[in-house]
Design an enzyme around this catalytic site. Structure first.
Site, PDB file in Angstrom:
ATOM      1  N   TYR A   1       0.816  -1.217   0.000  1.00 10.30           N
ATOM      2  CA  TYR A   1       0.000   0.000   0.000  1.00 10.30           C
ATOM      3  C   TYR A   1       0.852   1.270   0.000  1.00 10.30           C
ATOM      4  CZ  TYR A   1      -4.243  -2.751   1.010  1.00 10.30           C
ATOM      5  OH  TYR A   1      -5.302  -3.622   0.962  1.00 10.30           O
TER       6      TYR A   1
ATOM      7  N   LYS B   1       5.184 -13.991   3.816  1.00 11.24           N
ATOM      8  CA  LYS B   1       5.206 -14.875   2.651  1.00 11.24           C
ATOM      9  C   LYS B   1       6.633 -14.833   2.106  1.00 11.24           C
ATOM     10  CE  LYS B   1       2.836 -17.632   0.023  1.00 11.24           C
ATOM     11  NZ  LYS B   1       2.148 -18.854   0.483  1.00 11.24           N
TER      12      LYS B   1
ATOM     13  N   ASP C   1      -0.849 -17.485   4.546  1.00  9.91           N
ATOM     14  CA  ASP C   1      -1.954 -18.370   4.127  1.00  9.91           C
ATOM     15  C   ASP C   1      -2.257 -19.394   5.219  1.00  9.91           C
ATOM     16  OD1 ASP C   1       0.610 -19.219   3.476  1.00  9.91           O
ATOM     17  OD2 ASP C   1       0.078 -20.071   1.535  1.00  9.91           O
TER      18      ASP C   1
ATOM     19  N   ASP D   1      -4.743  -5.622   6.318  1.00  7.75           N
ATOM     20  CA  ASP D   1      -6.065  -5.158   5.891  1.00  7.75           C
ATOM     21  C   ASP D   1      -6.993  -6.360   5.737  1.00  7.75           C
ATOM     22  OD1 ASP D   1      -8.144  -3.636   4.940  1.00  7.75           O
ATOM     23  OD2 ASP D   1      -7.198  -3.115   3.028  1.00  7.75           O
TER      24      ASP D   1
END
Ligand code: NAI
Ligand code: MG
Length: 332
Positions: free
Chosen positions: A122, A169, A202, A226
């Site tokens: 972002y 990740k 995940d 978010d």
């Protein structure tokens, strides 16, 4: 005491009005300093986030904010992202706790989502490479990564929490989340008395759906935060009940996780609890602990009694009926 008030768009004015009424009923003597942001500000001033709004928050340091609609396709960058970057509100904190009387599949959820609020995906750095190909840059800096993880550990220490889970990740985004992970491990070393856990994002989502009670403090990059915030809100009753805060070194802006909910705006159907609880967090932050705790207690009692609840909570009430209950259930 002065608090800046940004009403925001959509359901913003309805839910922030309710919060003002409840803060007043809790006996807090304060003045609200209005500031504009969102669609309304864009129409009025030609700018959805006027400099004056940032200045007003810098001056008074504490704000309660309703959700803001960012007009899509009109060339505006997200108002919320700009506000957080502009005031360097680097830590977003969302407490997610099972509430009494709310029907959800889980009991005893009690976790905190700490989201890095200023960079990551972002960062707002996007460009067209050639027609049909665009790039969004994912910015991770050592400074911002270390300070958000340190914030999460400090938060854990101050609130008697035992574990910090860093979500990443790094196997795919080897450079950006690789750096973030290195920073997280280094900071974790400073807090040997708090458990540190690192987990692929995940995997975290899977476990949040299977057994959210195993989590304590979660810390992660902006976009992950978010998404995970909304997921976690769903574990305890939805967007209508989960509060939030954005903290920087100088200022703090308190706001719900939810957006401006255009589908129900202006109909009196919005649940004000998320913003009311954000106001309670704000009161706690400025040292009005008793008023904040009484508002939290009133929320619990209102949900338990189940009278006047809005539709998102399975009731047939309105913003007005639930606000009346929240005020009636405030104890002296
Ligand atoms: P949203 O959070 O506004 O709504 C998602 C769903 O939840 C809708 O069905 C809505 O009716 C429901 N909902 C949300 N808050 C509720 C409440 N208090 N009571 C009852 N139901 C509630 O998300 P959406 O539709 O994706 O976004 C709408 C606008 O809000 C967009 O312009 C977005 O950019 C903006 N937004 C602003 C935020 C902020 O100012 N902090 C945060 C998230 C979105
Ligand atoms: Mg969101």
């Amino acid at each position: 005491m002065k608090f800046v008030m940004i009403e925001g768009d959509g359901i913003g004015p309805e839910v922030t009005r309710a919060a003002c009424e409840i803060v007043k009923a809790a006996g807090v003597r304060n003045e609200w300093v209005p500031a504009a942001a969102g669609l309304g500000a864009a129409e009025q001033f030609g700018e959805p986030l006027p400099d004056e709004t940032l200045e007003t928050i810098r001056r008074h340091r504490v704000a309660l904010k309703g959700p803001c609609t960012t007009p899509v396709g009109k060339g505006y960058r997200s108002i919320n992202v700009r506000l957080r970057q502009g005031l360097d509100l680097y830590a977003s904190v969302r407490p997610v706790k099972t509430l009494p009387g709310v029907k959800v599949p889980y009991t005893d959820v009690d976790l905190i989502v700490v989201r890095e609020n200023t960079e990551g995906l972002y960062a707002g750095l996007e460009h067209v490479v050639v027609p049909g190909v665009v790039e969004s840059l994912r910015v991770i800096t050592k400074n911002a990564a270390e300070r958000i993880v340190r914030y999460a550990f400090e938060f854990a220490r101050q609130h008697g929490r035992r574990r910090v889970t860093f979500c990443h990740k790094a196997d795919v985004m080897r450079l950006s989340d690789g750096l973030f992970l290195d920073c997280a491990r280094a900071v974790a070393d400073e807090f040997p008395f708090i458990q540190f856990e690192e987990k692929p994002i995940d995997n975290v989502c899977l476990e949040l759906a299977m057994d959210p009670t195993r989590f304590d403090v979660l810390v992660m990059e902006n976009l992950f935060g978010d998404v995970v915030s909304d997921l976690c809100a769903g574990l305890v009753g939805g967007l209508g009940v989960v509060p939030g805060a954005n903290f920087g070194a100088r200022c703090a802006v308190f706001e719900a996780v939810h957006g401006s909910a255009p589908d129900i705006a202006g109909k009196g159907l919005a649940n004000p609890i998320a913003v009311v609880r954000s106001a309670a967090m704000m009161l706690d932050h400025v040292g009005e602990r008793d008023a904040g705790a009484r508002i939290e207690a009133s929320v619990a009692k209102t949900l338990q009694r189940g009278i006047g609840l809005t539709r998102d909570l399975g009731g047939d009430g309105t913003t007005a009926t639930i606000t009346r209950e929240l005020i009636a259930n405030l104890t002296a």
